[in-house]
Scaffold this motif. Sequence first.
Motif, mmCIF file in Angstrom:
data_model
loop_
_atom_site.group_PDB
_atom_site.id
_atom_site.type_symbol
_atom_site.label_atom_id
_atom_site.label_comp_id
_atom_site.label_asym_id
_atom_site.label_seq_id
_atom_site.Cartn_x
_atom_site.Cartn_y
_atom_site.Cartn_z
ATOM 1 N N ILE A 5 48.289 61.915 10.304
ATOM 2 C CA ILE A 5 47.666 60.863 9.499
ATOM 3 C C ILE A 5 47.196 61.448 8.167
ATOM 4 C CG2 ILE A 5 45.606 59.379 9.353
ATOM 5 C CD1 ILE A 5 45.777 58.924 12.314
ATOM 6 N N CYS A 30 42.874 56.134 23.343
ATOM 7 C CA CYS A 30 42.926 56.214 21.883
ATOM 8 C C CYS A 30 44.126 55.417 21.376
ATOM 9 C CB CYS A 30 43.018 57.662 21.441
ATOM 10 S SG CYS A 30 41.538 58.603 21.832
ATOM 11 N N TYR A 35 45.495 69.399 27.872
ATOM 12 C CA TYR A 35 45.165 68.289 26.969
ATOM 13 C C TYR A 35 44.217 68.764 25.877
ATOM 14 C CZ TYR A 35 43.291 63.942 25.137
ATOM 15 O OH TYR A 35 42.904 62.934 24.288
ATOM 16 N N VAL A 36 43.179 69.453 26.302
ATOM 17 C CA VAL A 36 42.198 69.957 25.335
ATOM 18 C C VAL A 36 42.876 70.930 24.369
ATOM 19 C CG1 VAL A 36 40.103 71.330 25.065
ATOM 20 C CG2 VAL A 36 40.257 69.636 26.908
ATOM 21 N N ASN A 49 45.363 69.166 21.897
ATOM 22 C CA ASN A 49 44.734 68.248 20.957
ATOM 23 C C ASN A 49 43.686 68.909 20.078
ATOM 24 O OD1 ASN A 49 45.833 65.477 21.290
ATOM 25 N ND2 ASN A 49 45.448 66.025 23.426
ATOM 26 N N SER A 50 43.385 70.141 20.345
ATOM 27 C CA SER A 50 42.438 70.836 19.477
ATOM 28 C C SER A 50 43.167 71.771 18.539
ATOM 29 C CB SER A 50 41.429 71.633 20.308
ATOM 30 O OG SER A 50 42.074 72.591 21.096
ATOM 31 N N ASN A 89 38.335 60.995 22.781
ATOM 32 C CA ASN A 89 38.713 62.336 23.239
ATOM 33 C C ASN A 89 39.469 63.102 22.160
ATOM 34 O OD1 ASN A 89 37.528 62.153 25.726
ATOM 35 N ND2 ASN A 89 39.423 61.796 26.864
ATOM 36 N N LEU A 90 40.219 62.392 21.346
ATOM 37 C CA LEU A 90 40.979 63.089 20.299
ATOM 38 C C LEU A 90 40.051 63.629 19.217
ATOM 39 C CD1 LEU A 90 44.123 60.803 20.044
ATOM 40 C CD2 LEU A 90 43.987 63.106 20.982
ATOM 41 N N ALA A 106 38.192 66.606 20.915
ATOM 42 C CA ALA A 106 39.027 67.793 21.075
ATOM 43 C C ALA A 106 39.271 68.454 19.715
ATOM 44 C CB ALA A 106 40.359 67.428 21.738
ATOM 45 N N ALA A 107 39.409 67.655 18.678
ATOM 46 C CA ALA A 107 39.606 68.225 17.337
ATOM 47 C C ALA A 107 38.393 69.050 16.921
ATOM 48 C CB ALA A 107 39.875 67.114 16.315
ATOM 49 N N PHE A 111 36.294 70.558 18.869
ATOM 50 C CA PHE A 111 36.365 71.810 19.630
ATOM 51 C C PHE A 111 37.274 72.813 18.909
ATOM 52 C CE2 PHE A 111 38.812 74.063 23.103
ATOM 53 C CZ PHE A 111 37.862 75.048 23.295
ATOM 54 N N GLY A 112 38.355 72.319 18.326
ATOM 55 C CA GLY A 112 39.285 73.185 17.598
ATOM 56 C C GLY A 112 38.857 73.456 16.165
ATOM 57 N N ASP A 127 38.444 71.477 13.787
ATOM 58 C CA ASP A 127 39.350 70.739 12.914
ATOM 59 C C ASP A 127 38.650 69.456 12.441
ATOM 60 O OD1 ASP A 127 41.380 69.261 11.765
ATOM 61 O OD2 ASP A 127 42.478 68.941 13.645
ATOM 62 N N ASN A 152 39.247 66.565 11.573
ATOM 63 C CA ASN A 152 40.387 65.650 11.564
ATOM 64 C C ASN A 152 39.939 64.219 11.273
ATOM 65 O OD1 ASN A 152 42.651 64.051 12.343
ATOM 66 N ND2 ASN A 152 43.415 65.785 13.553
ATOM 67 N N TRP A 153 39.809 63.884 9.999
ATOM 68 C CA TRP A 153 39.274 62.579 9.621
ATOM 69 C C TRP A 153 40.214 61.435 10.021
ATOM 70 C CZ3 TRP A 153 42.135 59.595 6.357
ATOM 71 C CH2 TRP A 153 43.083 60.241 5.579
ATOM 72 N N GLY A 154 41.494 61.715 10.136
ATOM 73 C CA GLY A 154 42.438 60.667 10.548
ATOM 74 C C GLY A 154 42.081 60.117 11.921
ATOM 75 N N ARG A 155 41.682 61.014 12.828
ATOM 76 C CA ARG A 155 41.294 60.557 14.159
ATOM 77 C C ARG A 155 39.973 59.785 14.119
ATOM 78 N NH1 ARG A 155 42.797 65.835 17.986
ATOM 79 N NH2 ARG A 155 44.984 65.911 17.369
ATOM 80 N N ARG A 197 40.221 69.213 3.272
ATOM 81 C CA ARG A 197 39.508 69.392 4.533
ATOM 82 C C ARG A 197 39.413 70.850 4.950
ATOM 83 N NH1 ARG A 197 43.233 66.459 9.029
ATOM 84 N NH2 ARG A 197 44.516 68.207 9.646
ATOM 85 N N LEU A 221 34.904 68.056 23.223
ATOM 86 C CA LEU A 221 35.642 68.107 24.495
ATOM 87 C C LEU A 221 36.282 69.485 24.610
ATOM 88 C CD1 LEU A 221 36.726 66.714 27.034
ATOM 89 C CD2 LEU A 221 38.610 65.817 25.644
ATOM 90 N N THR A 222 35.869 70.218 25.611
ATOM 91 C CA THR A 222 36.224 71.637 25.685
ATOM 92 C C THR A 222 36.885 71.998 27.015
ATOM 93 O OG1 THR A 222 34.160 72.287 26.756
ATOM 94 C CG2 THR A 222 34.114 72.080 24.358
#
Lengths: 389, 389
Positions: free
Chosen positions: A112, A218, A380-381, A384-385, B292-293, B296-297, B299-300, B302, B304-307, B346, B376-377
Motif C-alpha cells: 500500500i 483484516c 503468521y507473526v 507479517n512483521s 493483527n496486521l 505484527a508490523a 512488532f517488526g 515497521d 506500516n501506515w497502510g495497514r 517512514r 503481536l509477538t
Amino acid sequence: MSITFPQGFRAAGIAAGLKSSGAADLALVVSDGPLDVAAAVFTANRVQAAPVQWSRQAVADGRARAVILNSGGANACTGPDGFADTHRTAEHVGALLELSAQDVLVCSTGLIGERLPMDALLGGALTARDALEGGASAGADAARAIMTTDTVEKTATATTPSGARVGGMAKGAGMLAPQLATMLVVLTTDAVVDAATADEALRSATSTTFDRVDSDACMSTNDTVILLASGASGVETTAEELTDALRQVSSELARSLVADAEGASHDVHVVVTGAGTEGAALAVAREIARSNLVKAAIFGNDPNWGRIVAAAGCVPESVAPFDPARLGVRVNGVQVCRDGGAHEDRSTVDMTPRETLIEVDLGAGTAKGDIWTNDLTHDYVEENSAYSS
Amino acid sequence: MSITFPQGFRAAGIAAGLKSSGAADLALVVSDGPLDVAAAVFTANRVQAAPVQWSRQAVADGRARAVILNSGGANACTGPDGFADTHRTAEHVGALLELSAQDVLVCSTGLIGERLPMDALLGGALTARDALEGGASAGADAARAIMTTDTVEKTATATTPSGARVGGMAKGAGMLAPQLATMLVVLTTDAVVDAATADEALRSATSTTFDRVDSDACMSTNDTVILLASGASGVETTAEELTDALRQVSSELARSLVADAEGASHDVHVVVTGAGTEGAALAVAREIARSNLVKAAIFGNDPNWGRIVAAAGCVPESVAPFDPARLGVRVNGVQVCRDGGAHEDRSTVDMTPRETLIEVDLGAGTAKGDIWTNDLTHDYVEENSAYSS
C-alpha cells in the motif's frame, strides 16, 4: 484450465518487471464474446485502492471485456495520481485490444502507498496482449502471475447440467498474507446470461463462499471478485444453474485460499448451529474465528472450549440471542462442552489433523452458519512483521 | 501501599494451595468502616463466571465490607455447582468476619471450566482472616496473591485535594495473559461518600481508563472492578474530586497492565483525533488496536501506515463518518501519511522505544479518543498456545 476452461476466453501471464524477483507479475484475461456481460463485488473497506475505484465504475453498466491484474503493488492510498495510473492502464489495454477503456477492469495487489512503475506495467501489457491464447497453459500462466505469497496457483472449474462452463482463478494466501491478504478472483463463464442475472448469481455465490473466509479479520483495500460471461457456448442456463456452478468454483477457490495460508498450521472450520437466524449463527462463528486466544490454542493443539465459549459470549444478545447455560461445543467430534460446562474429556480430542472442526450449538433455534479461518502461529507473526522491512 | 493506603482497610495475601507452584493465591480485603459503601463494574461477556454472578447481585444494594479474590481457577462455565462454590465461599468468609454473606464479594481468575478445590480455598480463607492487617506490606501481599502471569504486583494511590485517600491493586498481564486476560481490580477509599456517588464515580473513572485497554480484543468471563469506601477519613469529597482520584489510580493501574504484557515488545497508544464524536474516535482507535496486521508490523518495528489506514477504513461510515482521502497518520511523531497518501519518509520513524504512539487525524471534527494495546509477538503466540497443555 481455470479461466480458459469456458469457451470465448484468452489469457496470459507474464513478467513485467514489477516484482524484483523477476517472477510473473501481470495477468490479462480477455472475453472474445459474443457477449460482454460482467459483474463484480469489491471490498467493503472504505479505503479503496485506485483499481477498485476504477473497476467499480467501469462495471456499473454490467459490461466488460477484459481484466488486467498486477501483483507487485496495490496502488492504494496513492491519491489522484494513483487513480490516473489506473485510468491510463485501462486506456492503454483498451487501445491494445481495440476496446473502450470502460470495458477494461483493473486489479492490483501488493504494498500500500506506493506508485506503480508505469513504464514496466504498460510495456508488460503489450507483452501480455501478444501472449494471449485460449489454451489451458494460458489460464495457468495468468493464475501464477497474480500470486504474491501464495505457494501454488489456485484454479477451479465446473460445468452446469446444461453444459455451460465456469472457470476461476484466485490469489490470496489467507491469514499469512501480508498487506491485508488481498483476495483477487476472476471467474469466467461461456453461459448465455444477462447482466442482472450475472450480478445476482455472483453475489449469491460469493456470499456463502469468499464471504465466509475470515482468516485474520483484516479487510483489504483491494479485494475484488470479477465475473466475465462470453456467451460463447450458446447455452442458456437458468439463474439457479449458473449460481450453483459459480458457487462450486468459488467454494473450491475459497477453500484453497485457506489451505494455502503458509503461516497457518490448521485450517479451522467454525460451524454454528441451533441459532435463531443465519445472521446470528454467522456473528457467533465470526467472533470465534477472530479470537486470537482460540486461534493460538488451536496452534498449540489445545481444544480449549473455555475460550470458544467466552468468544461466543462476546456477541451481544441483540445480535444472537442464546442462553450461555445451554451452549454445546464439539471439537473434532468430541463434545467437550455441554450445557455451558465441561463434558467429555478434552484430552481425547485429536488435534493433529490440519483441518480442525469446531461445532457450536447455541440451543436457540434451527439456523446455522459457518466461517473458515486459520490458527495463529509463529509463522503468521514472522511473515507479517518482516514483510515490508 | 495500595489498598491499605486509605484508612479503615485491612488486607492479606496468602498461599492457600490453589496454585501448584505454592505461590500466594488468595487475597482478602476488608473495610472496617464506619461506612460499608461499595460499587462494582463487571465484564460485558454474556458468559459470566460464578463469582461475577454472585458479586453482581451482592453489590446491587451499594453495600459490601469484604472482597475475597483467588487466582488458580476462574470458576467459569462450572454451572450450578460452581455457583454454589462461590456462595459457600461468601458464607464462609462472612462467618469468619461476622458479616452477612451478602456483604462479601468474590473474584476468581485462572482456567475456565474447572471446579475450585474448596477445601484448600476455605482453609485459606481462615489463614487470610488471621493474617489481616492494615499496614503497607499487607496491601502488597494482597496484590501479589492475585497475580497469574503478571510479573509484578500492580498498585497505585492518590489523595484528593480535601485529603481523602484512594488506593488500588490490579492483576492482568495484558495481551499475553492466557485465559482471556482476566482483569481484577480492587479500589479502596476512606472518603465519606454515598452509594450512588460511588457508583457514578467508579463508572466514570473506569470508562476512560480500564475500558480503554484492549490488548487482544478478548473479553474475559471474570473481569471485575470493585470500589469499597470506608468513610474512615471523615472527609466528605465532592463527586468530582473522588472521580478524579479514582481516575488517577485507575489510569496508573491500567497503564501498568499494558506495561506488564510480557508477551509484548511494544505498548501501543492509539490516539484518534478530528472525529465527529468521541464514540467515532474510539471505534476507529479500537479497530486499529485490534488489527493483527498493524500489531505484527509494530512488532517488526515497521511504521506500516497502510495497514493503519486500512484498519480505519474497516469502520462503517455510519459509526465514524470521515473521508479516507483526508486521513493523516503520525507514528512516533513522524507524519508518514497525509491526505490519505504517503508523506514523510517512514524510514525516519524510530520504532525502538517500547512505547509506540499512533496518531490518526480523521479530519472530520474535533472529538478524540484513545486506546492502549500491545503488539503481536512470538511470545504472545507461545504463551497462549502452551498455557493449558
